[in-house]
Scaffold this motif. Structure first.
Motif, PDB file in Angstrom:
ATOM      1  N   HIS A   4       0.658  -1.483   0.304  1.00  0.00           N
ATOM      2  CA  HIS A   4       0.029  -0.322   0.130  1.00  0.00           C
ATOM      3  C   HIS A   4       0.995   1.231   0.189  1.00  0.00           C
ATOM      4  CE1 HIS A   4      -3.189  -2.753   0.805  1.00  0.00           C
ATOM      5  NE2 HIS A   4      -2.855  -2.656   1.374  1.00  0.00           N
ATOM      6  N   PRO A   5       0.897   2.256  -0.680  1.00  0.00           N
ATOM      7  CA  PRO A   5       1.476   3.400  -1.240  1.00  0.00           C
ATOM      8  C   PRO A   5       1.313   4.638   0.129  1.00  0.00           C
ATOM      9  CG  PRO A   5       0.471   2.915  -2.974  1.00  0.00           C
ATOM     10  CD  PRO A   5      -0.288   2.026  -2.054  1.00  0.00           C
ATOM     11  N   ARG A   6      -0.019   4.021   0.867  1.00  0.00           N
ATOM     12  CA  ARG A   6      -0.100   4.751   2.011  1.00  0.00           C
ATOM     13  C   ARG A   6       1.190   4.703   3.326  1.00  0.00           C
ATOM     14  NH1 ARG A   6      -6.500   5.689   2.455  1.00  0.00           N
ATOM     15  NH2 ARG A   6      -6.989   6.915   1.125  1.00  0.00           N
ATOM     16  N   LEU A   7       1.397   2.790   3.498  1.00  0.00           N
ATOM     17  CA  LEU A   7       1.975   2.694   4.426  1.00  0.00           C
ATOM     18  C   LEU A   7       3.491   3.624   4.190  1.00  0.00           C
ATOM     19  CD1 LEU A   7       2.245   0.769   6.702  1.00  0.00           C
ATOM     20  CD2 LEU A   7       3.050  -1.016   5.507  1.00  0.00           C
ATOM     21  N   SER A   9       4.375   5.651   2.568  1.00  0.00           N
ATOM     22  CA  SER A   9       4.378   8.120   2.683  1.00  0.00           C
ATOM     23  C   SER A   9       4.864   8.268   4.123  1.00  0.00           C
ATOM     24  CB  SER A   9       2.900   8.769   2.412  1.00  0.00           C
ATOM     25  OG  SER A   9       1.769   7.820   3.537  1.00  0.00           O
ATOM     26  N   LEU A  10       4.983   6.879   5.223  1.00  0.00           N
ATOM     27  CA  LEU A  10       4.667   7.318   6.580  1.00  0.00           C
ATOM     28  C   LEU A  10       6.487   7.713   6.477  1.00  0.00           C
ATOM     29  CD1 LEU A  10       3.497   7.752  10.081  1.00  0.00           C
ATOM     30  CD2 LEU A  10       4.523   5.425   9.609  1.00  0.00           C
ATOM     31  N   ALA A  50       5.769  12.330   0.341  1.00  0.00           N
ATOM     32  CA  ALA A  50       5.110  11.621   1.461  1.00  0.00           C
ATOM     33  C   ALA A  50       3.273  11.784   0.650  1.00  0.00           C
ATOM     34  CB  ALA A  50       4.800  12.001   2.796  1.00  0.00           C
ATOM     35  N   LEU A  53       2.336  10.057  -2.804  1.00  0.00           N
ATOM     36  CA  LEU A  53       2.032   8.395  -2.441  1.00  0.00           C
ATOM     37  C   LEU A  53       0.672   7.998  -1.510  1.00  0.00           C
ATOM     38  CD1 LEU A  53       5.174   6.879  -1.195  1.00  0.00           C
ATOM     39  CD2 LEU A  53       4.259   6.499  -3.543  1.00  0.00           C
ATOM     40  N   LEU A  54       0.739   9.238  -0.653  1.00  0.00           N
ATOM     41  CA  LEU A  54      -0.422   9.345   0.009  1.00  0.00           C
ATOM     42  C   LEU A  54      -1.986   9.148  -0.592  1.00  0.00           C
ATOM     43  CD1 LEU A  54      -2.109   8.968   2.861  1.00  0.00           C
ATOM     44  CD2 LEU A  54      -1.683  11.431   3.096  1.00  0.00           C
ATOM     45  N   PHE A  55      -1.960   9.944  -1.966  1.00  0.00           N
ATOM     46  CA  PHE A  55      -2.621  10.351  -2.808  1.00  0.00           C
ATOM     47  C   PHE A  55      -3.047   9.320  -4.175  1.00  0.00           C
ATOM     48  CE2 PHE A  55      -2.860  14.794  -0.586  1.00  0.00           C
ATOM     49  CZ  PHE A  55      -3.915  13.940  -0.072  1.00  0.00           C
ATOM     50  N   SER A  57      -3.165   6.395  -4.445  1.00  0.00           N
ATOM     51  CA  SER A  57      -4.468   5.089  -3.945  1.00  0.00           C
ATOM     52  C   SER A  57      -5.472   5.413  -4.432  1.00  0.00           C
ATOM     53  CB  SER A  57      -4.181   4.591  -2.788  1.00  0.00           C
ATOM     54  OG  SER A  57      -4.697   5.247  -1.791  1.00  0.00           O
ATOM     55  N   LYS A  58      -5.917   6.834  -4.573  1.00  0.00           N
ATOM     56  CA  LYS A  58      -7.382   6.683  -4.818  1.00  0.00           C
ATOM     57  C   LYS A  58      -7.230   7.163  -6.759  1.00  0.00           C
ATOM     58  CE  LYS A  58      -8.405   9.646  -1.282  1.00  0.00           C
ATOM     59  NZ  LYS A  58      -8.627  10.660  -0.598  1.00  0.00           N
TER      60      LYS A  58
END
Length: 59
Positions: A4-7, A9-10, A50, A53-55, A57-58
């Motif tokens: 997951h790209p959100r992971l 971005s941390l 970050a 990567l956070l956005f 997945s949309k």
């Protein structure tokens, strides 16, 4: 197993905050020195990565 790209971005957010802190601490008399500008540029790059990567997945 999908990643997951959100992971991912941390760590970039953490590094962005670290470089921002170091840039603030490196200011002695003026902000216009090489180390402060380089650290601020690294922080901006990390925050931009970050957010991308956070956005991501949309899409």
């Amino acid at each position: 197993m999908t990643r997951h790209p959100r992971l991912f971005s941390l760590p970039y957010f953490i590094l962005g905050f670290l470089f921002t802190y170091l840039a603030i601490e490196s200011v002695h008399e003026t902000i216009w020195n090489v180390s402060t500008i380089a650290l601020a540029a690294l922080a901006a790059f990390d925050f931009g990565t970050a957010l991308r990567l956070l956005f991501a997945s949309k899409r």
